[in-house]
Design a protein around this motif. Structure first.
Motif, PDB file in Angstrom:
ATOM      1  N   ALA A 190       0.819  -1.205   0.000  1.00 39.70           N
ATOM      2  CA  ALA A 190       0.000   0.000   0.000  1.00 39.70           C
ATOM      3  C   ALA A 190       0.860   1.265   0.000  1.00 39.70           C
ATOM      4  O   ALA A 190       0.613   2.198  -0.775  1.00 39.70           O
ATOM      5  N   ARG A 191       1.888   1.299   0.829  1.00 45.64           N
ATOM      6  CA  ARG A 191       2.766   2.476   0.893  1.00 45.64           C
ATOM      7  C   ARG A 191       3.508   2.721  -0.409  1.00 45.64           C
ATOM      8  O   ARG A 191       3.815   3.848  -0.759  1.00 45.64           O
ATOM      9  N   ALA A 192       3.820   1.660  -1.102  1.00 43.32           N
ATOM     10  CA  ALA A 192       4.567   1.784  -2.360  1.00 43.32           C
ATOM     11  C   ALA A 192       3.808   2.621  -3.386  1.00 43.32           C
ATOM     12  O   ALA A 192       4.433   3.292  -4.210  1.00 43.32           O
ATOM     13  N   ALA A 193       2.478   2.638  -3.338  1.00 47.28           N
ATOM     14  CA  ALA A 193       1.691   3.382  -4.324  1.00 47.28           C
ATOM     15  C   ALA A 193       2.026   4.871  -4.294  1.00 47.28           C
ATOM     16  O   ALA A 193       2.339   5.466  -5.330  1.00 47.28           O
ATOM     17  N   SER A 194       1.979   5.485  -3.131  1.00 49.13           N
ATOM     18  CA  SER A 194       2.256   6.923  -3.063  1.00 49.13           C
ATOM     19  C   SER A 194       3.718   7.225  -3.337  1.00 49.13           C
ATOM     20  O   SER A 194       4.048   8.224  -3.982  1.00 49.13           O
ATOM     21  N   THR A 195       4.617   6.341  -2.903  1.00 50.21           N
ATOM     22  CA  THR A 195       6.041   6.530  -3.185  1.00 50.21           C
ATOM     23  C   THR A 195       6.288   6.508  -4.688  1.00 50.21           C
ATOM     24  O   THR A 195       7.016   7.349  -5.225  1.00 50.21           O
ATOM     25  N   LEU A 196       5.694   5.555  -5.372  1.00 47.06           N
ATOM     26  CA  LEU A 196       5.859   5.469  -6.821  1.00 47.06           C
ATOM     27  C   LEU A 196       5.269   6.682  -7.524  1.00 47.06           C
ATOM     28  O   LEU A 196       5.860   7.201  -8.477  1.00 47.06           O
ATOM     29  N   LEU A 197       4.123   7.159  -7.065  1.00 50.32           N
ATOM     30  CA  LEU A 197       3.523   8.344  -7.683  1.00 50.32           C
ATOM     31  C   LEU A 197       4.376   9.589  -7.473  1.00 50.32           C
ATOM     32  O   LEU A 197       4.369  10.493  -8.303  1.00 50.32           O
ATOM     33  N   ASP A 198       5.132   9.618  -6.386  1.00 52.92           N
ATOM     34  CA  ASP A 198       6.021  10.754  -6.128  1.00 52.92           C
ATOM     35  C   ASP A 198       7.247  10.751  -7.044  1.00 52.92           C
ATOM     36  O   ASP A 198       7.863  11.785  -7.246  1.00 52.92           O
ATOM     37  N   THR A 199       7.596   9.584  -7.568  1.00 56.28           N
ATOM     38  CA  THR A 199       8.855   9.470  -8.313  1.00 56.28           C
ATOM     39  C   THR A 199       8.694   9.050  -9.773  1.00 56.28           C
ATOM     40  O   THR A 199       9.686   8.999 -10.499  1.00 56.28           O
ATOM     41  N   ARG A 200       7.487   8.713 -10.190  1.00 56.17           N
ATOM     42  CA  ARG A 200       7.257   8.216 -11.550  1.00 56.17           C
ATOM     43  C   ARG A 200       6.021   8.880 -12.155  1.00 56.17           C
ATOM     44  O   ARG A 200       5.184   9.404 -11.448  1.00 56.17           O
TER      45      ARG A 200
END
Length: 193
Positions: A74-84
């Motif tokens: 779940a946390r990976a979603a926002s992290t990925l949106l911040d960087t991709r």
């Protein structure tokens, strides 16, 4: 000597120990549903006291491994949106979700042993992962990279095949092909295409 409150944040070394236990437990319980707790503690490099202070019984460990993996996805979603870009973030997240699906499949026996016992705890629901999917879907819809109106339920029905793939050595290419097909379907009819 006073004991820390149950909901008090853990010291950094205690948090590292807990996360190391969860990482080792994920691997060991995925491999063998009834892996000995003493073996998990030893492989995590912690003493029995540290282990049992964090996880007083098998049920607590198994359910926390499941929750921990779900939270990581779940946390990976926002992290990925911040960087991709949104489309790239969604596709990478789908790969992360596939790894979770394989872990969950491996943990299924351990989860069943814990939640199937009379008076046993309930299995945690998928809410954090559903919310993460929604976040990624909305970002992609706003960017015009997927067709409008795809709900979280639609998305999970489309990728349900992940849970049908066996844990054999060839699961990664099969999952990648499936997820590429799903991604192509999500892009069909996107306004930005």
């Amino acid at each position: 000597m006073s004991r820390p409150r149950k909901d008090a944040p853990l010291r950094s070394d205690a948090q590292r120990n807990r996360e190391r236990i969860l990482e080792v437990a994920t691997a060991e319980l995925t491999r063998c549903a009834d892996a000995p707790l003493s073996s998990i503690a030893r492989k995590a490099g912690v003493g029995q006291g540290t282990f049992y202070r964090n996880f007083p019984h098998r049920e607590a460990l198994v359910l926390e491994v499941y929750r921990y993996e779900m939270q990581q996805v779940a946390r990976a979603a926002s992290t990925l949106l911040d960087t991709r870009e949104p489309g790239e973030a969604l596709r990478e997240w789908m790969d992360r979700l596939a790894r979770f699906a394989m872990t969950k499949a491996g943990l299924a026996d351990a989860i069943r042993l814990v939640t199937g016992a009379p008076g046993g705890p309930d299995k945690p629901g998928p809410t954090p992962v559903m919310e993460a999917a929604g976040l990624l879907l909305r970002a992609n819809e706003e960017a015009g990279t997927i067709r409008p109106g795809v709900s979280e339920d639609d998305f999970f029905l489309a990728i349900a095949g992940l849970w049908q793939i066996g844990q054999g050595e060839d699961w990664q290419p099969r999952a990648a092909r499936l997820l590429d097909l799903v991604m192509d379907g999500l892009r069909a009819g996107a306004p930005g295409r």
